[in-house]
Design a protein around this motif. Structure first.
Motif, PDB file in Angstrom:
ATOM      1  N   GLU A   1     -30.675  73.678  29.610  1.00  0.00           N
ATOM      2  CA  GLU A   1     -30.844  73.579  31.059  1.00  0.00           C
ATOM      3  C   GLU A   1     -30.193  72.313  31.593  1.00  0.00           C
ATOM      4  O   GLU A   1     -29.472  72.340  32.597  1.00  0.00           O
ATOM      5  CB  GLU A   1     -32.335  73.598  31.404  1.00  0.00           C
ATOM      6  CG  GLU A   1     -33.004  74.939  31.140  1.00  0.00           C
ATOM      7  CD  GLU A   1     -34.514  74.861  31.104  1.00  0.00           C
ATOM      8  OE1 GLU A   1     -35.154  75.925  31.001  1.00  0.00           O
ATOM      9  OE2 GLU A   1     -35.072  73.749  31.166  1.00  0.00           O
ATOM     10  N   VAL A   2     -30.428  71.196  30.898  1.00  0.00           N
ATOM     11  CA  VAL A   2     -29.834  69.926  31.332  1.00  0.00           C
ATOM     12  C   VAL A   2     -28.315  69.995  31.244  1.00  0.00           C
ATOM     13  O   VAL A   2     -27.599  69.637  32.189  1.00  0.00           O
ATOM     14  CB  VAL A   2     -30.372  68.758  30.482  1.00  0.00           C
ATOM     15  CG1 VAL A   2     -29.595  67.470  30.781  1.00  0.00           C
ATOM     16  CG2 VAL A   2     -31.856  68.541  30.752  1.00  0.00           C
ATOM     17  N   ALA A   3     -27.793  70.441  30.089  1.00  0.00           N
ATOM     18  CA  ALA A   3     -26.345  70.500  29.901  1.00  0.00           C
ATOM     19  C   ALA A   3     -25.694  71.452  30.895  1.00  0.00           C
ATOM     20  O   ALA A   3     -24.611  71.173  31.426  1.00  0.00           O
ATOM     21  CB  ALA A   3     -26.017  70.919  28.469  1.00  0.00           C
ATOM     22  N   GLY A   4     -26.359  72.580  31.154  1.00  0.00           N
ATOM     23  CA  GLY A   4     -25.816  73.519  32.123  1.00  0.00           C
ATOM     24  C   GLY A   4     -25.729  72.917  33.506  1.00  0.00           C
ATOM     25  O   GLY A   4     -24.723  73.096  34.213  1.00  0.00           O
ATOM     26  N   ARG A   5     -26.733  72.196  33.905  1.00  0.00           N
ATOM     27  CA  ARG A   5     -26.725  71.585  35.238  1.00  0.00           C
ATOM     28  C   ARG A   5     -25.747  70.423  35.317  1.00  0.00           C
ATOM     29  O   ARG A   5     -25.205  70.126  36.395  1.00  0.00           O
ATOM     30  CB  ARG A   5     -28.140  71.134  35.611  1.00  0.00           C
ATOM     31  CG  ARG A   5     -29.077  72.310  35.819  1.00  0.00           C
ATOM     32  CD  ARG A   5     -30.458  71.900  36.260  1.00  0.00           C
ATOM     33  NE  ARG A   5     -31.286  73.081  36.490  1.00  0.00           N
ATOM     34  CZ  ARG A   5     -32.188  73.187  37.454  1.00  0.00           C
ATOM     35  NH1 ARG A   5     -32.408  72.182  38.277  1.00  0.00           N
ATOM     36  NH2 ARG A   5     -32.894  74.291  37.591  1.00  0.00           N
ATOM     37  N   LEU A   6     -25.519  69.756  34.182  1.00  0.00           N
ATOM     38  CA  LEU A   6     -24.565  68.647  34.162  1.00  0.00           C
ATOM     39  C   LEU A   6     -23.117  69.128  34.177  1.00  0.00           C
ATOM     40  O   LEU A   6     -22.228  68.437  34.690  1.00  0.00           O
ATOM     41  CB  LEU A   6     -24.767  67.802  32.898  1.00  0.00           C
ATOM     42  CG  LEU A   6     -25.730  66.627  32.947  1.00  0.00           C
ATOM     43  CD1 LEU A   6     -25.827  65.983  31.569  1.00  0.00           C
ATOM     44  CD2 LEU A   6     -25.275  65.590  33.973  1.00  0.00           C
TER      45      LEU A   6
END
Length: 372
Positions: A135-140
């Motif tokens: 989720e974090v990597a996708g949003r980044l």
């Protein structure tokens, strides 16, 4: 059980494997928690925060590895750390072994028992310990891609959302899972024209039902990829085969079809990358150019937002960490087949089939080790 948490030593990795809240829970369950000094500073947790909940601060990683029964980390153990692992010791962290024969060999040689966050499953078939970082990597991904698109960084000089009279950036997201969904949401929210490609029709229907016209969807084929790549300003690689090496979905030859200064963001780089020209980079030197196309391939993207990432990961890993500490790895895995799915290495034996297939190594049944 003695639970040890060393400071991460991978370049620009600021996360920490155990938060003060997790340490408190472990101590209240009767365990001894040992944190290497300053391990939590990158995530905003000082030594005093750990001492306040009953953890012990240890002066060096060598001391932590020497006394701990279980090592809890974030990133895969680096070469110096692997030398400190020992037979009978439990390692609980991300491993990503399929593209990493050196690490695999060292873990096998150490005799340790290694459980990988990224292959632990849940009842719905998801990957609960990978999901928070996905989720974090996708949003980044759109955020760092937008930065790379800036002309000063080698990109095309295209603004994601455009302005009145000037069209937005065109973004392709390859993979409609957790990473891809979050990447598409953020890229669309930045005003980009986004298309998500996937090979699962049920997943494409889900995305269409939930997000409607927020972004476009397409069934991923070589023909459609060839059609879209020349139009793209940014391509985000978000494919995942659990525990296995990522497939190469954009070849070097195809870069010549892309616009000069277009950007590839490879979120699958931990699993070897999904672009043929991908190689792991760091936050200190994140981008490089191949045939006029900019590549962003940082192997620990969530480390850039360490506090958010650490707390999110700690929330997910805590129940499993406590189960391993309370019961021991063997009983905990016997009681929970989803935790058993995380077992990758035990006592010199490889136990995860996808890793064995990727590296050409023999594999033994994890279930047989637990039940034998």
């Amino acid at each position: 059980m003695k639970i040890g948490c060393p400071k991460e030593i991978k370049p620009q990795e600021f996360r920490v494997g155990i938060t003060p809240n997790a340490a408190r829970e472990a101590v209240e369950n009767g365990h001894e928690v040992m944190i290497e000094t300053k391990a939590g500073l990158g995530s905003g947790f000082d030594d005093a925060a750990y001492e306040a909940v009953g953890a012990t601060i240890i002066g060096s990683a060598e001391e932590v590895f020497a006394v701990a029964d279980m090592i809890v980390k974030v990133k895969e153990p680096q070469a110096p750390e692997r030398k400190m692992l020992r037979r009978g010791q439990l390692l609980f962290t991300y491993l990503h072994l399929a593209p990493d024969p050196d690490q695999t060999r060292d873990l096998l040689d150490s005799g340790c028992t290694a459980i990988a966050y990224e292959t632990v499953t849940d009842r719905s078939g998801g990957l609960p310990l990978l999901a928070p970082m996905s989720e974090v990597a996708g949003r980044l991904a759109p955020q760092v891609g937008a930065w790379t698109l800036q002309k000063a960084n080698g990109g095309r000089g295209v603004l994601m959302g455009g302005v009145p009279g000037v069209g937005p950036a065109r973004v392709i997201v390859i993979g409609g899972g957790v990473v891809g969904t979050h990447a598409a949401r953020i890229a669309a929210g930045m005003g980009a024209d986004v298309t998500v490609l996937d090979r699962s029709l049920p997943r494409l229907r889900y995305l269409d039902d939930v997000f409607g016209s927020v972004f476009n969807t397409g069934y991923s084929t070589a023909g459609l990829m060839a059609e879209l790549l020349p139009l793209a300003d940014m391509v985000i690689g978000a494919v995942l085969i659990p525990g296995a090496a990522a497939p190469k979905l954009v070849t070097k030859a195809q870069l010549s079809d892309m616009k000069p200064g277009a950007v590839l963001v490879d979120v699958a780089i931990d699993q070897g990358g999904c672009f043929e020209t991908s190689r792991a980079t760091t936050h200190g030197d994140p981008i490089y150019e191949v045939d006029g196309v900019m590549h962003y391939c940082v192997a620990n993207m969530p480390g850039a937002v360490a506090r958010t990432s650490t707390i999110a990961l700690g929330n997910a890993t805590l129940p499993f960490m406590l189960a391993l500490a309370n019961k021991g790895w063997k009983q905990a895995c016997a009681d929970d087949p989803h935790l058993l799915a995380g077992l990758n290495v035990h006592d010199g034996k490889l136990t995860y089939a996808a890793v064995g297939e990727a590296l050409g190594l023999d594999v033994v049944s994890a279930a047989d080790l637990v039940n034998g």
